[in-house]
Every structure is written in structure tokens, then in C-alpha cells.
Design a protein around this motif. Structure first.
Motif, PDB file in Angstrom:
ATOM      1  N   GLY A 294      -4.348  17.297  89.590  1.00 29.56           N
ATOM      2  CA  GLY A 294      -4.661  18.822  89.835  1.00 29.56           C
ATOM      3  C   GLY A 294      -5.894  19.557  88.961  1.00 29.56           C
ATOM      4  N   HIS A 295      -6.223  20.526  89.789  1.00 26.10           N
ATOM      5  CA  HIS A 295      -7.081  21.730  89.309  1.00 26.10           C
ATOM      6  C   HIS A 295      -8.655  20.939  89.050  1.00 26.10           C
ATOM      7  CE1 HIS A 295      -3.332  23.487  88.200  1.00 26.10           C
ATOM      8  NE2 HIS A 295      -3.207  22.532  87.278  1.00 26.10           N
ATOM      9  N   GLY A 296      -9.507  21.687  88.521  1.00 23.96           N
ATOM     10  CA  GLY A 296     -10.826  21.165  88.453  1.00 23.96           C
ATOM     11  C   GLY A 296     -11.565  21.954  87.141  1.00 23.96           C
ATOM     12  N   GLY A 301      -7.866  29.506  82.738  1.00 20.29           N
ATOM     13  CA  GLY A 301      -6.553  28.727  81.965  1.00 20.29           C
ATOM     14  C   GLY A 301      -6.733  27.331  81.843  1.00 20.29           C
ATOM     15  N   LYS A 302      -5.319  26.758  82.284  1.00 22.80           N
ATOM     16  CA  LYS A 302      -5.065  25.336  82.128  1.00 22.80           C
ATOM     17  C   LYS A 302      -5.869  24.726  81.040  1.00 22.80           C
ATOM     18  CE  LYS A 302      -2.817  26.071  85.985  1.00 22.80           C
ATOM     19  NZ  LYS A 302      -1.372  25.823  85.947  1.00 22.80           N
ATOM     20  N   ARG A 303      -5.928  25.005  79.809  1.00 22.69           N
ATOM     21  CA  ARG A 303      -6.110  24.235  78.883  1.00 22.69           C
ATOM     22  C   ARG A 303      -5.308  24.653  77.444  1.00 22.69           C
ATOM     23  NH1 ARG A 303     -11.622  26.565  78.746  1.00 22.69           N
ATOM     24  NH2 ARG A 303     -11.432  26.591  81.190  1.00 22.69           N
ATOM     25  N   LEU A 310      -8.778  20.170  78.481  1.00 25.60           N
ATOM     26  CA  LEU A 310      -8.504  20.768  79.634  1.00 25.60           C
ATOM     27  C   LEU A 310      -7.629  20.172  80.682  1.00 25.60           C
ATOM     28  CD1 LEU A 310     -12.284  21.987  80.813  1.00 25.60           C
ATOM     29  CD2 LEU A 310     -10.423  23.353  79.600  1.00 25.60           C
ATOM     30  N   GLU A 311      -6.555  20.942  81.396  1.00 27.40           N
ATOM     31  CA  GLU A 311      -5.751  19.800  81.936  1.00 27.40           C
ATOM     32  C   GLU A 311      -6.216  19.058  82.833  1.00 27.40           C
ATOM     33  OE1 GLU A 311      -2.605  22.033  84.134  1.00 27.40           O
ATOM     34  OE2 GLU A 311      -2.285  20.035  85.101  1.00 27.40           O
ATOM     35  N   TYR A 312      -7.284  19.596  83.675  1.00 27.72           N
ATOM     36  CA  TYR A 312      -7.803  18.748  84.751  1.00 27.72           C
ATOM     37  C   TYR A 312      -8.585  17.247  84.532  1.00 27.72           C
ATOM     38  CZ  TYR A 312     -12.812  18.657  84.289  1.00 27.72           C
ATOM     39  OH  TYR A 312     -14.103  18.014  83.758  1.00 27.72           O
ATOM     40  N   ILE A 363      -0.769  14.636  90.244  1.00 28.30           N
ATOM     41  CA  ILE A 363      -0.399  14.277  88.541  1.00 28.30           C
ATOM     42  C   ILE A 363      -1.106  15.759  87.773  1.00 28.30           C
ATOM     43  CG2 ILE A 363      -1.753  13.047  86.788  1.00 28.30           C
ATOM     44  CD1 ILE A 363      -1.615  10.782  88.997  1.00 28.30           C
ATOM     45  N   HIS A 364      -0.131  16.162  86.933  1.00 28.53           N
ATOM     46  CA  HIS A 364      -0.402  17.333  86.074  1.00 28.53           C
ATOM     47  C   HIS A 364       0.043  17.198  84.735  1.00 28.53           C
ATOM     48  CE1 HIS A 364      -1.515  20.363  89.243  1.00 28.53           C
ATOM     49  NE2 HIS A 364      -0.877  19.412  89.981  1.00 28.53           N
ATOM     50  N   ALA A 365      -0.397  17.951  83.830  1.00 28.68           N
ATOM     51  CA  ALA A 365       0.298  18.190  82.713  1.00 28.68           C
ATOM     52  C   ALA A 365       0.948  19.484  82.358  1.00 28.68           C
ATOM     53  CB  ALA A 365      -0.464  17.838  81.441  1.00 28.68           C
ATOM     54  N   ASN A 366       1.835  20.017  81.473  1.00 23.79           N
ATOM     55  CA  ASN A 366       2.411  21.153  81.533  1.00 23.79           C
ATOM     56  C   ASN A 366       1.992  22.142  80.569  1.00 23.79           C
ATOM     57  OD1 ASN A 366       4.516  22.780  82.697  1.00 23.79           O
ATOM     58  ND2 ASN A 366       6.000  20.989  82.514  1.00 23.79           N
TER      59      ASN A 366
HETATM   60 ZN   LIG Z   1      -1.326  21.744  86.537  1.00 23.44          ZN
END
Ligand SMILES: [Zn+2]
Length: 470
Positions: A294-296, A301-303, A310-312, A363-366
Motif C-alpha cells: 500500500g501507498h507510496g 499522513g500514513k506515518r 512511513l507506512e509504505y 499489504i498494509h500496517a494500521n
Molecule cells: Zn495502509
């Protein structure tokens, strides 16, 4: 509410006309009703005469436009009049100045009205929108409506460019190219304008029309296709109009083929993906997994709240480990993204849907909370799309490989409408591998050893799922 109807019959009723003129003239204020009507050169009278209102002439809809070969529809519930002629449709709502001409809003100076139980519509606006010529003779107070030049003569014969002389059905050898339909003509199939593909439902069909073509005698009118993994059940061809050939593909489910035209434009190919409910992953001799980290790098956000993860970056690292583990088992892996980029969700789905992927794993993290502060939620969870029985099995399999071995809090197997699991055509799951908004769990997410462990559970669950379906 009083029901209104349009005149169904062309009535030349002088008596009524006189009654109307005599009885109603003064009631309309700036209205005059001493107007004559001429259609294609002939003076006609209807049971309701044309009238002029604020300098615009209103005429009875059905009487005038049906006499000209148009179609007039009336929706008594919503007070909508539809007038169509050739390819043009004008939709009017009683007492509204807004009309739609082929779906486009246009403003009229006067609205359509119901007068004396007849639907009266502005003749110049509607007539000209439909391609008629509208004239006005002030001396005789006559409004004239004429068909487009040449129309009152014999219609020109349709132009035929060629014939559709071949329709073949072929079984492909991969999931993305499961069924191939080839349509050939003896002239470029776009000669009479673009072919028009169309998806229809109930029952599901895919239709292509070729204008300016006849159906050749060598082309089969109907062919059935008996393959349990094909989305296609049969193909039919017919001469829908004198100059239009229609090809109908009968489908077992709603699906859209890839459509391609050869460089000489004489061959159109429709390629259908394997039936989505058919699942025998080794049928084409290979197992293919689409991995979707997921993401880039540029995703907002997503951190973690402290910016240390960073989630990506986590998603990529785990996905690459899963990829290596699966490849070591002889599985083909397709990544939906490359490098740091944030590929759109639609594009990710398209990449997978146009591939031979058997399954799709995102595949992600929450995260929990606003993202600016550490929060308490922790744990692992997996999602599938509610209507997918195979998606559920895949989720169960990855869940069981992860729990309880990982030591993570088990948040369970859940359903959701996440875009990537909803819009992919193969069994699909989305895994949330712990929370980067939790101060302790983010340290696990950053650990290479822990990432390797999670990747092993994911890969194990995927292989268990495949093994159950071999
Ligand atoms: Zn995600």
C-alpha cells in the motif's frame, strides 16, 4: 391530482376549435390563438390550435410532431414530455424553462404548458432542436414546420461498406486471455463510424454494433461455447437494421472484455478473462500472486507520530520478502507498484485484473487516532470483500498461519469495501500487520527480523490456500 393525457389521435374538429377560440381567448392574457399551422406545406387543424404566448408559438406536442414522423412520450407522474426524431431527443418538463436536448440542459424562453388538457410545447425550440425548419408568416399568421430538406422525398438507401464475414470463438491458454472472439469484415469495421460496444444486463451480455455492414453468409448466426471456466456461453450475430450488424456475446457474469482492432481495422478482437467464480489456480500450469504494497513515498499522513516510520516503506519491505519466499516455491509474483511511487488504487486493480493473477494480497500496517499522537490500539487483522467466498478462505488461511504463532493480538478476520479488494476480480485480501500509531508496536514494525517473520506467515498462508485448491 387530475390526470393529464396527450391527444392520441389526429383530430380535425372544427367545432372544438371554434369552442376553444371562443371560450378561452381572454383567459390567457397576452395570448393569441388566431394562429394557423402548416406542416410540410399543408395547412392542418388540430383539436387545440397553436397559440402565441409572449411572442413564442406553442403547439400541441403529439399532433404536430407525430405528424412529422417524430415520437412523443408523456410521463403523467412527473409531467415530462419527450419528443424525439432521428437521433435527437428533447425532454421538457411542464412549466419549466429548462429542457434537455440529448441530455444537455438548454434554456427556453417559454416553458411547455398544459392548456385545455393538451400539452403545448414551444414549436421553434423543439422543432429546431430536432432539425425541422420553423417559419412564420405574419400576414397570414401561420406557423410552418418543415421536415429537413430531402426528408419528405424517398429516404436515401443506406450505405453498405462491406460485410461481417467471420465470427470465431477460441479458448485462450491463460486466465487473462481465457476466451477470444474474433470478428472479421471485408472492409474496415469502422467505415460506417466507430463500432459501438455496450454492456447489457439481465441477462449479462456484451454487444457490438457495426454500422454500414451486412452479415455475410459465411458468418455463423449463433455459436455456443462450452467451457466451464469461460465467462462466455454463446455468441450471436444478426442484421439488426438494414445496415447494422449486431454481435451479442452472452455471458455467465457481468464482465467487460479487452477490445482491440487490427491495424487494417478489418479484425476486432474481444478478449475475456476467466470466469471469476471458477477457481483452479493450476489450470494454466502456474500459480500467480499479485502483491500490493500500500501507498507510496508521497502519500500524505500514513506515518508514525514521531515520523520514524512511513507506512509504505514497511509495506514494501514485507511485500518484497513475501515475493522472495513465494518465488522460492515456484510461484509467479506480480507487484502492483514499483519503487516509491504511489500508484492509484484503480491502476493497482487494473494491473492485477489484466494479469494472470490467481489471488490479490494487499499489504498494509494500521493506524489509530489523528496520527499526531501515540494511541493504545495494537494487533493484526485481515479483510476480505463480503461476497467473495474464496476471499474469505484466503483470509482464513493467512490468519491461521499468523495466529497464534506471531504473538500478535488477534483482531480477527473482517469484511470491508476497501477499493482494492472490492474492485479486483480474483480472491483478494488486505492485511493490516500491526499499528504504527502505537509506541511499542511501531518498534516491531521497524524491525527487519520481525518483518521477515510476518512475511513468512503471509507466504505460508498463501501456499496453504493454494494447496487446498490444487
Ligand atoms: Zn495502509
Amino acid at each position: 391530482m387530475k390526470k393529464r393525457i396527450l391527444p392520441r389521435k389526429w383530430m380535425i374538429t372544427a367545432l372544438l376549435l371554434v369552442a376553444f377560440l371562443g371560450g378561452s381567448m381572454t383567459a390567457f392574457g397576452e395570448t393569441s390563438t388566431d394562429v394557423k399551422l402548416e406542416i410540410n406545406g399543408s395547412l392542418v387543424a388540430s383539436d387545440v390550435a397553436p397559440l402565441i404566448k409572449n411572442e413564442y408559438t406553442l403547439v400541441p406536442a403529439r399532433a404536430v410532431f407525430e405528424a412529422l414522423g417524430g415520437k412523443v412520450g408523456w410521463d403523467a407522474q412527473s409531467y415530462i414530455v419527450t419528443v424525439s426524431y432521428d437521433d435527437t431527443q428533447v425532454v421538457l418538463t411542464i412549466d419549466s424553462n429548462i429542457a434537455q436536448v440529448n441530455g444537455e440542459n438548454k434554456t427556453m424562453q417559454v416553458p411547455a404548458e398544459i392548456i385545455d388538457d393538451r400539452t403545448m410545447i414551444p414549436v421553434r425550440f423543439v422543432g429546431e432542436s430536432l432539425g425541422f425548419e420553423i417559419g412564420w408568416d405574419d400576414a397570414t399568421r401561420t406557423v410552418s414546420v418543415d421536415s429537413p430538406a430531402g426528408e419528405d422525398q424517398e429516404e436515401a438507401p443506406p450505405v453498405i461498406y462491406g460485410s461481417v464475414n467471420g465470427i470465431s470463438l477460441q479458448k485462450g491458454s491463460s486466465k487473462s486471455q481465457n476466451t477470444i472472439i474474433t470478428i472479421t469484415g471485408d472492409a474496415p469495421l469502422t467505415s460506417g463510424g466507430d463500432y459501438e460496444p455496450l454492456s447489457l444486463s439481465e441477462p449479462d451480455r456484451f454487444v457490438v454494433d457495426f454500422s454500414g455492414f451486412t452479415l455475410g453468409s459465411s458468418a455463423a448466426a449463433s455459436q455456443s461455447f462450452q467451457h466451464e471456466d469461460s465467462a462466455v456461453s454463446s455468441v450471436r450475430a444478426n442484421q439488426m437494421e438494414e445496415d447494422v450488424v449486431r454481435i451479442v456475446v452472452d455471458l455467465k457474469e457481468a464482465t467487460t472484455p479487452t477490445v482491440s482492432l487490427s491495424s487494417d481495422k478489418k479484425t476486432l478482437t474481444l478478449t475475456f478473462r476467466q470466469l471469476s467464480t471458477y477457481f483452479k489456480p493450476m489450470d494454466d500450469g502456474k500459480l500467480v500472486v499479485a502483491l500490493d504494497p500500500g501507498h507510496g513515498a508521497s502519500t500524505g499522513g500514513k506515518r508514525s507520530p514521531d515520523g520514524s516510520l512511513l507506512e509504505y516503506e514497511f509495506n514494501r519491505a514485507v511485500a518484497y520478502k513475501v515475493r522472495d519466499l513465494l518465488q522460492a516455491q515456484g510461484v509467479e509474483v506480480l507487484m502492483t507498484v514499483n519503487g516509491d511511487e504511489d500508484t492509484s488504487l484503480a491502476e493497482r486493480c487494473e494491473i492485477a485484473n489484466n494479469s494472470d493473477a490467481d489471488i490479490f494480497v494487499s499489504i498494509h500496517a494500521n493506524a489509530f487516532g489523528s496520527g499526531s499522537e501515540w494511541t493504545s490500539p495494537t494487533g493484526w487483522e485481515i479483510y476480505y470483500y463480503a461476497t467473495s467466498a474464496l476471499g474469505k478462505q484466503l483470509a482464513q488461511s493467512i490468519h491461521d498461519a499468523t495466529m497464534p504463532e506471531s504473538g500478535m493480538k488477534d483482531r480477527g478476520i473482517k469484511t470491508s469495501n476497501f477499493y482494492v479488494i472490492k474492485n479486483t476480480v480474483m480472491p483478494a485480501v488486505l492485511i493490516e500487520h500491526g499499528f504504527y500509531t502505537n509506541e511499542e508496536e511501531v518498534e516491531l514494525l521497524k524491525s527487519d527480523a520481525w518483518r521477515s517473520k510476518m512475511a513468512q506467515y503471509d507466504a505460508q498462508g498463501i501456499m496453504d490456500f493454494f494447496n487446498a485448491h490444487m
